[in-house]
Scaffold this motif. Structure first.
Motif, PDB file in Angstrom:
ATOM      1  N   ALA A 103     -40.179  -4.803  25.606  1.00  0.00           N
ATOM      2  CA  ALA A 103     -39.238  -4.821  26.725  1.00  0.00           C
ATOM      3  C   ALA A 103     -38.719  -3.412  26.885  1.00  0.00           C
ATOM      4  O   ALA A 103     -38.306  -2.943  27.874  1.00  0.00           O
ATOM      5  CB  ALA A 103     -37.904  -5.994  26.433  1.00  0.00           C
ATOM      6  N   ARG A 104     -38.502  -2.953  25.681  1.00  0.00           N
ATOM      7  CA  ARG A 104     -37.951  -1.557  25.373  1.00  0.00           C
ATOM      8  C   ARG A 104     -39.096  -0.604  26.263  1.00  0.00           C
ATOM      9  O   ARG A 104     -38.455   0.702  26.748  1.00  0.00           O
ATOM     10  CB  ARG A 104     -37.605  -1.340  24.012  1.00  0.00           C
ATOM     11  CG  ARG A 104     -37.206   0.450  23.772  1.00  0.00           C
ATOM     12  CD  ARG A 104     -35.656   0.573  24.233  1.00  0.00           C
ATOM     13  NE  ARG A 104     -35.281   1.797  23.937  1.00  0.00           N
ATOM     14  CZ  ARG A 104     -35.629   3.209  24.752  1.00  0.00           C
ATOM     15  NH1 ARG A 104     -36.165   2.954  25.783  1.00  0.00           N
ATOM     16  NH2 ARG A 104     -34.914   4.164  24.155  1.00  0.00           N
ATOM     17  N   GLY A 111     -52.746  -9.040  30.159  1.00  0.00           N
ATOM     18  CA  GLY A 111     -52.283  -9.358  28.807  1.00  0.00           C
ATOM     19  C   GLY A 111     -50.951  -9.406  28.634  1.00  0.00           C
ATOM     20  O   GLY A 111     -50.043  -9.579  29.513  1.00  0.00           O
ATOM     21  N   ASP A 112     -50.558  -9.318  27.246  1.00  0.00           N
ATOM     22  CA  ASP A 112     -49.045  -9.199  26.777  1.00  0.00           C
ATOM     23  C   ASP A 112     -48.473  -8.428  27.702  1.00  0.00           C
ATOM     24  O   ASP A 112     -47.067  -8.666  28.240  1.00  0.00           O
ATOM     25  CB  ASP A 112     -48.978  -9.280  25.481  1.00  0.00           C
ATOM     26  CG  ASP A 112     -47.588  -9.617  24.949  1.00  0.00           C
ATOM     27  OD1 ASP A 112     -47.257 -10.695  24.995  1.00  0.00           O
ATOM     28  OD2 ASP A 112     -47.052  -8.619  24.325  1.00  0.00           O
ATOM     29  N   GLY A 114     -51.957  -4.107  17.983  1.00  0.00           N
ATOM     30  CA  GLY A 114     -53.085  -4.711  16.961  1.00  0.00           C
ATOM     31  C   GLY A 114     -53.606  -6.282  17.130  1.00  0.00           C
ATOM     32  O   GLY A 114     -54.018  -6.496  16.163  1.00  0.00           O
ATOM     33  N   SER A 115     -52.998  -6.603  18.155  1.00  0.00           N
ATOM     34  CA  SER A 115     -53.640  -7.937  18.461  1.00  0.00           C
ATOM     35  C   SER A 115     -53.662  -8.386  19.984  1.00  0.00           C
ATOM     36  O   SER A 115     -53.365  -7.644  20.790  1.00  0.00           O
ATOM     37  CB  SER A 115     -52.569  -9.139  17.795  1.00  0.00           C
ATOM     38  OG  SER A 115     -51.419  -8.923  18.562  1.00  0.00           O
ATOM     39  N   LEU A 116     -54.337  -9.606  20.106  1.00  0.00           N
ATOM     40  CA  LEU A 116     -54.466 -10.047  21.553  1.00  0.00           C
ATOM     41  C   LEU A 116     -53.376 -11.054  21.391  1.00  0.00           C
ATOM     42  O   LEU A 116     -53.110 -12.154  21.288  1.00  0.00           O
ATOM     43  CB  LEU A 116     -55.751 -10.898  21.732  1.00  0.00           C
ATOM     44  CG  LEU A 116     -57.220 -10.198  21.740  1.00  0.00           C
ATOM     45  CD1 LEU A 116     -58.428 -11.172  21.597  1.00  0.00           C
ATOM     46  CD2 LEU A 116     -57.389  -9.183  22.591  1.00  0.00           C
ATOM     47  N   GLN A 117     -52.098 -10.317  21.831  1.00  0.00           N
ATOM     48  CA  GLN A 117     -50.768 -10.923  21.729  1.00  0.00           C
ATOM     49  C   GLN A 117     -50.633 -12.221  22.456  1.00  0.00           C
ATOM     50  O   GLN A 117     -50.181 -13.139  22.043  1.00  0.00           O
ATOM     51  CB  GLN A 117     -49.745  -9.793  21.868  1.00  0.00           C
ATOM     52  CG  GLN A 117     -48.376 -10.416  21.395  1.00  0.00           C
ATOM     53  CD  GLN A 117     -48.167 -10.947  19.874  1.00  0.00           C
ATOM     54  OE1 GLN A 117     -49.028 -10.292  19.044  1.00  0.00           O
ATOM     55  NE2 GLN A 117     -47.645 -11.872  19.732  1.00  0.00           N
ATOM     56  N   MET A 118     -51.033 -12.065  23.647  1.00  0.00           N
ATOM     57  CA  MET A 118     -50.768 -13.189  24.611  1.00  0.00           C
ATOM     58  C   MET A 118     -51.408 -14.537  24.086  1.00  0.00           C
ATOM     59  O   MET A 118     -51.048 -15.539  24.178  1.00  0.00           O
ATOM     60  CB  MET A 118     -51.246 -12.705  25.977  1.00  0.00           C
ATOM     61  CG  MET A 118     -51.214 -14.058  27.125  1.00  0.00           C
ATOM     62  SD  MET A 118     -51.609 -13.651  28.892  1.00  0.00           S
ATOM     63  CE  MET A 118     -50.109 -12.832  29.455  1.00  0.00           C
ATOM     64  N   GLN A 159     -45.104  -6.926  17.687  1.00  0.00           N
ATOM     65  CA  GLN A 159     -45.903  -8.327  17.961  1.00  0.00           C
ATOM     66  C   GLN A 159     -44.866  -9.288  18.285  1.00  0.00           C
ATOM     67  O   GLN A 159     -44.413 -10.375  17.590  1.00  0.00           O
ATOM     68  CB  GLN A 159     -46.660  -8.789  16.855  1.00  0.00           C
ATOM     69  CG  GLN A 159     -48.121  -7.929  16.604  1.00  0.00           C
ATOM     70  CD  GLN A 159     -48.778  -8.488  15.727  1.00  0.00           C
ATOM     71  OE1 GLN A 159     -48.715  -9.464  14.939  1.00  0.00           O
ATOM     72  NE2 GLN A 159     -49.944  -7.744  15.332  1.00  0.00           N
ATOM     73  N   ALA A 160     -44.088  -8.901  19.361  1.00  0.00           N
ATOM     74  CA  ALA A 160     -42.947  -9.728  19.580  1.00  0.00           C
ATOM     75  C   ALA A 160     -43.694 -11.194  20.640  1.00  0.00           C
ATOM     76  O   ALA A 160     -44.388 -11.100  21.509  1.00  0.00           O
ATOM     77  CB  ALA A 160     -42.068  -9.070  20.662  1.00  0.00           C
TER      78      ALA A 160
END
Length: 538
Positions: free
Chosen positions: A363-364, A384-385, A463-467, A531-532
């Motif tokens: 968000a930031r 994605g995320d 570092g990830s597929l966060q969604m 990774q929120a």
């Protein structure tokens, strides 16, 4: 005087020029070398050589979305044509007028076991509203007209496959412009909208839902909202349609939208949908009367229980509705309710975008972009995320946002930014991408370098597929495959001729973005991202 015979490849380019085409995106391949040779012999249409055919189709889709004009991509037969499909799927789903020209086996090898041969008309059938194989050099102009008219008239994908041996064949066929079309203005008589006006006048708690199809009528929507006393919500396709400062705008719907919007939207008694075809589960007002305005009849009641569909241009319909509602007495209590929901979300949004720390909260990053991009910038969002965080926290003030709407494919952001910069070189263009999506088109960093495009890539690097990780966590399932093996993106960008910036804390963010935007070369901003967990993941 008799038309001098010309090669099919030359006629294709002459005809595309008459269609207003400026460039062709593609990868050189054996069966289109006749076309490539013709491109090299002229200067009116530029060939943009990309690293993968899917990127070529993404670029054509993005250009078509941005301009509304016919955009073109090309590929060889077999794997080249199949690689186009993902980008053509994006154009198909978002109704972008794209023409794909592919090479095909020589005529005497069609239908045989010839290497790389496939029936391309069957291949393209799910996405192309029109697909034909050129059987005679004399038919090339007729096929191109049919393809262009289909793409532009239906906002659709069209496709022509051309046997390799036909590109160099000669014909006396002559290019010709598309027929002039006079579109009616104010074709809606007041009486023809009587039913719509009657429904709208019954409203005590009206809402407007605007989408991508309403981009040309933002001022009319604002004026109608004020007359009718309606709150406004936008789909992701309508992001940037209404300036975030407009008091009746509550924000977006769905993932990344105003999280408080469902409670007020469910209370609506009349909903006017303008250029939108969908709303997410959980938003549907159970007792609302729904009016849907869309140019395309097939979009009316696509997935919404519409009471009244109006097939036509919103620019023709809205002025008539405004006239009839000029004496309408708006419900001030309802508008106050909408403003309360807007204000509550604004306060929460401001708080979310002000979070500090390292890694940087997504968000930031959205807030930093909001504060630093130009008012007329073009933002190309990957899927994605980052998409939901940008939809949630980025408050546009005139920017154009490109994205993969219904297809929702990873890899769209960078190619779309390249196409946008080629089309509008005077604009600031930013590709906002995640590390998963970027790696699908990473090689096309070199395409921007090759053509001297000073775009900026802003990377949400978590570092990830966060969604997908969030959805697995929300479903209480076990995860595998969501961790990414990332390179040093700054070093990769620098090796490709870009200027790189690494951001590890929010205190560095605005300064890095401002430096990147001022550089006269491609720039890459790699943001170490938290990774929120997205709060509304289902």
């Amino acid at each position: 005087m008799k038309q001098e015979n010309r090669q099919v490849a030359e006629l294709i380019l002459d005809q595309l020029k008459l269609f207003g085409v400026k460039r062709i995106y593609g990868v050189v391949g054996d069966t289109i070398i006749g076309l490539i040779d013709a491109i090299a012999e002229q200067n009116d249409i530029q060939f943009i050589a990309v690293k993968h055919e899917s990127a070529a189709a993404f670029m054509a889709s993005a250009e078509a979305k941005l301009t509304g004009r016919l955009a073109v991509c090309t590929a060889t037969m077999g794997p080249g044509a199949t690689n186009l499909l993902n980008g053509l799927g994006d154009a198909y789903a978002d109704r972008a007028p794209v023409l794909a020209i592919t090479g095909q086996a020589p005529r005497n090898k069609i239908g045989t076991e010839f290497q790389q041969y496939i029936d391309q008309q069957e291949l393209m059938k799910p996405f192309a509203a029109y697909s034909a194989n050129l059987a005679s050099q004399d038919a090339i102009i007729d096929l191109m007209h049919k393809a262009a008219q289909t793409s532009l008239g239906q906002r659709a994908v069209s496709h022509i496959s051309i046997p390799k041996d036909l590109f160099n064949m000669t014909t006396d066929a002559a290019p010709r412009p598309l027929p002039a079309v006079i579109e009616g203005v104010s074709t809606f008589e007041p009486n023809s909208l009587e039913q719509a006006v009657h429904i709208m006048q019954s409203a005590q708690q009206p809402m407007i839902l605007a989408g991508a199809g309403a981009m040309e009528v933002s001022e009319e929507i604002k004026e109608l909202s004020e007359l009718w006393g309606a709150g406004i919500l936008t789909s992701l396709g309508g992001k940037g349609l209404i300036d975030a400062s407009f008091p009746n705008l509550l924000g977006g719907i769905g993932e990344g939208g105003n999280p408080h919007a469902p409670e007020v939207f469910k209370e609506a008694d009349v909903v006017l949908m303008i250029g939108a075809t969908w709303w997410p589960e959980g938003y549907v007002p159970k007792n609302a009367r729904i009016i849907q305005i869309d140019k395309n009849l097939q979009n009316v009641e696509k997935s919404i229980p519409t009471e009244l569909g109006i097939a036509g241009e919103a620019g023709e319909v809205l002025p008539q509705l405004k006239k009839r509602l000029s004496t309408f007495s708006a419900n001030t209590e309802w508008l106050a309710r909408c403003h309360e929901v807007r204000d509550r979300w604004e306060a929460q949004n401001e708080q979310e975008g002000s979070q500090s720390g390292s890694p940087v909260h997504p968000a930031r990053i959205a807030r930093a972009l909001e504060c630093t991009v130009a008012e007329d910038a073009i933002l190309a969002l990957d899927t994605g995320d980052l998409t939901v965080w940008m939809n949630r926290n980025f408050r546009p003030s005139g920017q154009t946002v490109l994205f993969s709407g219904y297809w929702r494919t990873l890899g769209f952001g960078l190619p779309a930014a390249i196409a946008a910069k080629l089309e509008q070189p005077e604009k600031q263009v930013i590709a906002v991408v995640g590390d998963g999506g970027l790696q699908m088109t990473l090689a096309d960093l070199l395409t921007a370098t090759r053509y001297g495009l000073n775009i900026t890539v802003v990377l949400f690097n978590n570092g990830s597929l966060q969604m997908e990780r969030d959805k697995i966590k929300a479903a209480d399932e076990k995860e595998v495959g969501v961790e990414l093996t990332n390179p040093d993106f700054v070093k990769v960008a620098e090796a490709c001729g870009w200027q790189g910036f690494r951001v590890e804390s929010d205190t560095e963010l605005e300064a890095a973005l401002e430096k990147a935007f001022l550089a006269n070369q491609p720039t890459f901003v790699d943001v170490y991202t938290e990774q929120a967990f997205f709060p509304e993941t289902k």
